[in-house]
Write a protein that holds these residues in place. Structure first.
Motif, PDB file in Angstrom:
ATOM      1  N   MET A   1       0.544  -1.622   0.161  1.00 22.48           N
ATOM      2  CA  MET A   1       0.269  -0.609   0.234  1.00 22.48           C
ATOM      3  C   MET A   1       0.611   0.928   0.013  1.00 22.48           C
ATOM      4  O   MET A   1       1.614   1.391   0.618  1.00 22.48           O
ATOM      5  N   PHE A   2       1.195   1.642  -1.180  1.00 28.10           N
ATOM      6  CA  PHE A   2       1.125   2.871  -0.822  1.00 28.10           C
ATOM      7  C   PHE A   2       0.775   4.230  -1.717  1.00 28.10           C
ATOM      8  O   PHE A   2      -0.137   4.348  -2.279  1.00 28.10           O
ATOM      9  N   SER A   3       1.305   5.791  -1.163  1.00 26.41           N
ATOM     10  CA  SER A   3       0.614   6.599  -1.443  1.00 26.41           C
ATOM     11  C   SER A   3       1.526   7.689  -1.257  1.00 26.41           C
ATOM     12  O   SER A   3       3.419   8.290  -0.838  1.00 26.41           O
ATOM     13  N   SER A   4       1.297   9.245  -1.706  1.00 25.75           N
ATOM     14  CA  SER A   4       2.218  10.279  -1.890  1.00 25.75           C
ATOM     15  C   SER A   4       1.731  11.619  -2.198  1.00 25.75           C
ATOM     16  O   SER A   4       0.640  11.709  -3.178  1.00 25.75           O
ATOM     17  N   ILE A   5       2.005  12.151  -1.030  1.00 24.40           N
ATOM     18  CA  ILE A   5       1.175  13.310  -0.704  1.00 24.40           C
ATOM     19  C   ILE A   5       2.583  14.693  -1.254  1.00 24.40           C
ATOM     20  O   ILE A   5       3.615  14.612  -0.870  1.00 24.40           O
ATOM     21  N   LEU A   6       2.053  15.951  -2.166  1.00 28.44           N
ATOM     22  CA  LEU A   6       2.778  16.979  -2.108  1.00 28.44           C
ATOM     23  C   LEU A   6       2.666  17.691  -1.231  1.00 28.44           C
ATOM     24  O   LEU A   6       1.900  17.777  -0.196  1.00 28.44           O
ATOM     25  N   THR A   7       3.559  18.202  -0.151  1.00 29.66           N
ATOM     26  CA  THR A   7       4.013  19.475   0.125  1.00 29.66           C
ATOM     27  C   THR A   7       5.349  20.043   0.152  1.00 29.66           C
ATOM     28  O   THR A   7       5.506  20.069  -0.863  1.00 29.66           O
ATOM     29  N   GLY A   8       6.067  20.919   0.457  1.00 28.48           N
ATOM     30  CA  GLY A   8       7.430  21.591   0.163  1.00 28.48           C
ATOM     31  C   GLY A   8       8.046  21.814   1.234  1.00 28.48           C
ATOM     32  O   GLY A   8       7.942  22.026   2.828  1.00 28.48           O
TER      33      GLY A   8
ATOM     34  N   VAL B   1      11.771  17.201  12.586  1.00 27.22           N
ATOM     35  CA  VAL B   1      11.491  16.407  11.278  1.00 27.22           C
ATOM     36  C   VAL B   1      11.282  15.018  11.708  1.00 27.22           C
ATOM     37  O   VAL B   1      10.406  13.896  10.914  1.00 27.22           O
ATOM     38  N   LYS B   2      11.896  14.484  12.393  1.00 31.00           N
ATOM     39  CA  LYS B   2      12.207  13.177  13.037  1.00 31.00           C
ATOM     40  C   LYS B   2      11.845  12.486  13.419  1.00 31.00           C
ATOM     41  O   LYS B   2      11.397  10.771  13.763  1.00 31.00           O
ATOM     42  N   GLU B   3      11.057  13.462  14.499  1.00 30.63           N
ATOM     43  CA  GLU B   3       9.893  13.311  15.907  1.00 30.63           C
ATOM     44  C   GLU B   3       8.494  13.930  14.870  1.00 30.63           C
ATOM     45  O   GLU B   3       7.639  13.346  16.167  1.00 30.63           O
ATOM     46  N   SER B   4       8.479  14.067  14.044  1.00 30.97           N
ATOM     47  CA  SER B   4       7.377  13.618  13.621  1.00 30.97           C
ATOM     48  C   SER B   4       6.409  12.830  13.203  1.00 30.97           C
ATOM     49  O   SER B   4       5.597  12.973  13.481  1.00 30.97           O
ATOM     50  N   GLY B   5       7.521  11.413  13.072  1.00 32.70           N
ATOM     51  CA  GLY B   5       6.549   9.990  13.598  1.00 32.70           C
ATOM     52  C   GLY B   5       5.754   9.410  14.797  1.00 32.70           C
ATOM     53  O   GLY B   5       4.670   9.525  14.485  1.00 32.70           O
TER      54      GLY B   5
ATOM     55  N   ASP C   1       4.200  17.192   9.449  1.00 32.91           N
ATOM     56  CA  ASP C   1       3.222  16.045   9.561  1.00 32.91           C
ATOM     57  C   ASP C   1       2.069  16.178   8.930  1.00 32.91           C
ATOM     58  O   ASP C   1       1.362  14.723   8.775  1.00 32.91           O
ATOM     59  N   LEU C   2       1.164  17.086   9.057  1.00 36.19           N
ATOM     60  CA  LEU C   2       0.552  16.775   8.343  1.00 36.19           C
ATOM     61  C   LEU C   2       0.397  15.891   6.909  1.00 36.19           C
ATOM     62  O   LEU C   2      -0.967  15.366   6.605  1.00 36.19           O
ATOM     63  N   PRO C   3       0.903  16.742   5.810  1.00 34.81           N
ATOM     64  CA  PRO C   3       1.714  15.427   4.815  1.00 34.81           C
ATOM     65  C   PRO C   3       1.715  13.867   5.327  1.00 34.81           C
ATOM     66  O   PRO C   3       1.052  13.282   4.419  1.00 34.81           O
ATOM     67  N   ILE C   4       2.200  14.174   6.284  1.00 34.56           N
ATOM     68  CA  ILE C   4       2.600  12.640   6.479  1.00 34.56           C
ATOM     69  C   ILE C   4       1.902  11.416   6.799  1.00 34.56           C
ATOM     70  O   ILE C   4       0.843  10.764   6.855  1.00 34.56           O
TER      71      ILE C   4
ATOM     72  N   ILE D   1       5.543   0.833   8.230  1.00 34.77           N
ATOM     73  CA  ILE D   1       5.713   1.942   7.871  1.00 34.77           C
ATOM     74  C   ILE D   1       6.648   2.317   7.406  1.00 34.77           C
ATOM     75  O   ILE D   1       7.686   2.720   8.686  1.00 34.77           O
ATOM     76  N   SER D   2       7.423   3.108   6.315  1.00 34.54           N
ATOM     77  CA  SER D   2       8.665   3.589   5.713  1.00 34.54           C
ATOM     78  C   SER D   2       7.646   5.059   5.185  1.00 34.54           C
ATOM     79  O   SER D   2       7.025   5.076   4.288  1.00 34.54           O
ATOM     80  N   VAL D   3       8.876   6.295   5.633  1.00 31.49           N
ATOM     81  CA  VAL D   3       7.938   7.248   4.453  1.00 31.49           C
ATOM     82  C   VAL D   3       9.581   7.944   3.861  1.00 31.49           C
ATOM     83  O   VAL D   3      10.871   8.236   5.134  1.00 31.49           O
TER      84      VAL D   3
END
Length: 336
Positions: A1-8, A41-45, A81-84, A64-66
């Motif tokens: 199961m894979f998904s891709s979200i656009l962020t910046g 960013v590492k603490e986002s999980g 955080d939100l896009p992940i 779960i791999s990001v």
């Protein structure tokens, strides 16, 4: 199961689009994030996992791999955080397929699912418009800032539950229940050009530093870049060049990144006094026009630093030095 979200992401005063790729597979339950990540960013999980739990969605025991692509670009800040979280929900099948296509998503998550404001929304929105993206999901307090980008429909949200409800609606219902924020750019530019900077920095309040004042005047008269370096409290923030209230698009990149930016105002007519703290990872002077450096006369309090080898190494080095003439050499001095 894979998904891709656009962020910046914002790097210095430049912005780049980032793709948050999420993959769920069977295996040892864990939450792994890769892609040249900063500490926050590492603490986002952990923030994403607890925010989903408090929203009523429990993550299954899966691997779960990001990946934040491109991997060679340094990612910093809490806007991922939100896009992940949306990517995890999409990979789990909790959201309709294709609901995040051509959509920019930014925001920080609290442990209770609240979506908090971030910095650097406007430059990322400008980069998304250049790439053909016309809609973005941002925190409520950053919606006016993202709406300044021409051609961008900025939707402000305040919680993770609202994001899930929004993505489950179709196009017509989205505009009905979550109308995009609209900003009159021309009015904001006129107000910014006509406003008076009462109580702003004044050269009369600065004692001394005549060379720095002269450098600021020359930089303002000739439209040159100006780099001011010195210790805290030297007066760097009190000596910005006189601002030009033009409608320059390059100045939009600085809005929302300076520490003094007011998030309630989507546009500021005054140029930030300093962006040196934003370019700590870039070489001094940057690229483009020549940069004139003005140094401050106040000495740095961190001039004398301890030895990197520690006190023990310093004492050992002193012990190995030969003594004055006429003094008997001991076994310790001879290194026996």
């Amino acid at each position: 199961m894979f998904s891709s979200i656009l962020t910046g992401a914002v790097y210095g005063v430049e912005s780049h689009l980032v793709c948050a790729e999420v993959d769920l597979s069977s295996g040892l339950p864990c939450f792994i994030m890769v892609g040249s990540l900063g500490r926050e960013v590492k603490e986002s999980g952990e923030r994403v996992r607890i925010a989903l739990k408090n929203t009523g969605i429990s993550l299954p025991p899966m691997h779960i791999s990001v990946n934040l692509s491109p991997a060679d670009l340094r990612k910093e800040g809490t806007g991922f955080d939100l896009p992940i979280a949306v990517g995890v929900l999409s990979a789990l099948g909790k959201l309709p397929g294709g609901c995040t296509d051509d959509m920019l998503i930014l925001g920080e998550l609290g442990l209770n699912g609240e979506v908090k404001g971030i910095k650097g929304v406007l430059p990322v929105a400008l980069s998304a418009v250049k790439a053909g993206i016309t809609r973005c999901l941002v925190p409520e307090e950053n919606a006016g800032e993202a709406a300044v980008a021409e051609g961008m429909e900025a939707v402000g949200i305040s919680s993770l539950a609202q994001v899930i409800d929004y993505l489950k609606l179709d196009e017509k219902e989205r505009n009905r229940y979550f109308p995009p924020r609209k900003v009159d750019i021309e009015r904001l530019l006129k107000e910014g050009g006509a406003q008076k900077e009462e109580g702003g920095p004044d050269f009369a309040e600065i004692a001394g530093q005549e060379s720095v004042k002269r450098a600021a005047l020359i930089a303002a008269a000739g439209f040159h870049n100006l780099l001011m370096s010195g210790p805290p409290g030297g007066g760097k923030s009190r000596i910005p060049p006189p601002s030009c209230h033009g409608a320059s698009r390059k100045r939009k990149n600085n809005v929302g990144q300076a520490p003094s930016h007011d998030s309630s105002t989507p546009w500021q007519g005054r140029k930030p006094g300093s962006v040196c703290s934003l370019q700590h990872s870039r070489k001094a002077g940057g690229r483009g026009m020549p940069c004139h450096k003005a140094a401050f006369s106040k000495p740095s309090p961190h001039r004398f630093r301890p030895s990197p080898f520690g006190r023990r190494a310093d004492s050992k080095a002193r012990d190995c030095q030969p003594g004055p003439p006429g003094r008997p050499v001991s076994g310790r001095d001879a290194g026996v």
